[in-house]
Motif scaffolding. Structure first.
Motif, PDB file in Angstrom:
ATOM      1  N   ASP A 151       0.839  -1.201   0.000  1.00 47.33           N
ATOM      2  CA  ASP A 151       0.000   0.000   0.000  1.00 47.33           C
ATOM      3  C   ASP A 151       0.877   1.254   0.000  1.00 47.33           C
ATOM      4  O   ASP A 151       1.816   1.383   0.796  1.00 47.33           O
ATOM      5  CB  ASP A 151      -0.907  -0.011   1.236  1.00 47.33           C
ATOM      6  CG  ASP A 151      -1.919   1.122   1.199  1.00 47.33           C
ATOM      7  OD1 ASP A 151      -2.850   1.055   0.393  1.00 47.33           O
ATOM      8  OD2 ASP A 151      -1.754   2.090   1.966  1.00 47.33           O
ATOM      9  N   GLU A 152       0.578   2.166  -0.901  1.00 48.43           N
ATOM     10  CA  GLU A 152       1.374   3.386  -1.024  1.00 48.43           C
ATOM     11  C   GLU A 152       1.199   4.286   0.195  1.00 48.43           C
ATOM     12  O   GLU A 152       2.148   4.951   0.619  1.00 48.43           O
ATOM     13  CB  GLU A 152       0.976   4.132  -2.299  1.00 48.43           C
ATOM     14  CG  GLU A 152       1.286   3.362  -3.577  1.00 48.43           C
ATOM     15  CD  GLU A 152       0.849   4.101  -4.826  1.00 48.43           C
ATOM     16  OE1 GLU A 152       0.266   5.203  -4.661  1.00 48.43           O
ATOM     17  OE2 GLU A 152       1.087   3.599  -5.936  1.00 48.43           O
ATOM     18  N   GLY A 153       0.000   4.325   0.743  1.00 46.22           N
ATOM     19  CA  GLY A 153      -0.222   5.139   1.932  1.00 46.22           C
ATOM     20  C   GLY A 153       0.569   4.637   3.129  1.00 46.22           C
ATOM     21  O   GLY A 153       1.129   5.428   3.900  1.00 46.22           O
ATOM     22  N   ILE A 154       0.622   3.315   3.286  1.00 43.98           N
ATOM     23  CA  ILE A 154       1.394   2.738   4.401  1.00 43.98           C
ATOM     24  C   ILE A 154       2.874   3.069   4.240  1.00 43.98           C
ATOM     25  O   ILE A 154       3.559   3.455   5.200  1.00 43.98           O
ATOM     26  CB  ILE A 154       1.177   1.219   4.458  1.00 43.98           C
ATOM     27  CG1 ILE A 154      -0.281   0.902   4.798  1.00 43.98           C
ATOM     28  CG2 ILE A 154       2.112   0.576   5.473  1.00 43.98           C
ATOM     29  CD1 ILE A 154      -0.714   1.374   6.164  1.00 43.98           C
ATOM     30  N   ARG A 155       3.393   2.932   3.022  1.00 45.12           N
ATOM     31  CA  ARG A 155       4.811   3.241   2.794  1.00 45.12           C
ATOM     32  C   ARG A 155       5.104   4.715   2.998  1.00 45.12           C
ATOM     33  O   ARG A 155       6.143   5.082   3.554  1.00 45.12           O
ATOM     34  CB  ARG A 155       5.209   2.806   1.389  1.00 45.12           C
ATOM     35  CG  ARG A 155       5.332   1.297   1.217  1.00 45.12           C
ATOM     36  CD  ARG A 155       5.865   0.938  -0.147  1.00 45.12           C
ATOM     37  NE  ARG A 155       4.913   1.275  -1.201  1.00 45.12           N
ATOM     38  CZ  ARG A 155       5.173   1.138  -2.497  1.00 45.12           C
ATOM     39  NH1 ARG A 155       6.352   0.689  -2.888  1.00 45.12           N
ATOM     40  NH2 ARG A 155       4.267   1.440  -3.397  1.00 45.12           N
TER      41      ARG A 155
END
Length: 260
Positions: A151-155
């Motif tokens: 997930d881009e948000g998590i990264r």
């Protein structure tokens, strides 16, 4: 324009226009509810069959390989922030759930109908059912983990938190260095005060030696050019032996050497 036409025109203007009916998406959600109910029903039958063959734990594990991950992948697919790769993972996971429900249900049903004792290879089929349940449940766990870590948000949140933590640590180190420098400054002032009051550094060294076991001059000896740059002593060649120079006396009248 006659009176009748004028009347009809006025009536048309006076009447309120009929609002168009908003398109309904009920059929789509009905389809979603239908196949989920079917999946839950099949998974319940499979879980009960596995319970009669093995125990409660494997029966509960049936839901972790079938219906529950199916729901999870469905919600992960319709998630607004899901990327293309994540939606692909969700589709693959949902398909694996459906295949697991069908495959495990068929194998468990065969064992339940025919009976374990009536089949020569019933034990192998039971082992296959249990192994399939375990591997499919673990596979869904891996898919969920991959969905999470991709997930881009998590990264992005992790990178932001890592940057903030790094600079917070740098600030803490600088503050610690300032505190240590202040302590060193206070210690130097106290040392000068001690020497000015008692007039001798040896007394301070002796006191520190009794307290810490190490004289202050040895524990914290200030660095200087003399301590850093030391004269290089010329080493003598062990094979070369220096001959002693004999002492030569002179006569009192300065005419030459004294007689030996």
């Amino acid at each position: 324009m006659n009176l009748t036409q004028n009347k009809d025109q006025l009536l048309a203007l006076m009447r309120r226009p009929k609002t168009q009916k908003k398109p309904s998406n009920f059929a789509l959600w009905w389809a979603w509810a239908f196949y989920n109910v079917v999946a839950l029903f099949l998974d319940t039958i499979t879980a009960y069959t596995v319970y009669t063959l093995t125990n409660f734990l494997y029966a509960a594990l049936v839901f972790f390989s079938g219906f529950m991950p199916l729901l999870m992948h469905e919600f992960l697919f319709i998630r607004a922030y899901a990327s293309k790769v994540q939606r692909g993972i969700a589709i693959f996971g949902a398909g694996m759930s459906v295949l697991a429900i069908i495959g495990i249900g068929l194998l468990a049903g065969v064992l339940n109908v025919i009976g374990i004792n009536a089949m020569a290879n019933a034990l192998y089929i039971e082992v296959a059912v249990i192994s399939l349940i375990v591997f499919v449940a673990a596979g869904h766990g891996l898919l969920a983990a991959a969905y999470f870590y991709l997930d881009e948000g998590i990264r992005a949140n992790h990178n932001q938190a890592e940057a903030i933590a790094y600079h917070d640590q740098q600030l803490a180190n600088i503050n610690l260095a300032l505190d240590l420098a202040e302590k060193v400054k206070q210690a130097a002032q106290k040392e000068d005060e001690f020497i000015s009051r008692f007039g001798d550094r040896e007394l301070l060294n002796e006191a520190m030696n009794q307290i810490t076991g190490t004289p202050l001059s040895a524990a914290a000896k200030p660095a200087s050019i003399k301590n850093i740059i030391r004269p290089v002593t010329q080493t003598q060649d062990p094979e070369v032996e220096l001959m002693p120079v004999p002492l030569v006396g002179f006569s009192g009248n300065g005419n030459g050497h004294k007689s030996q």
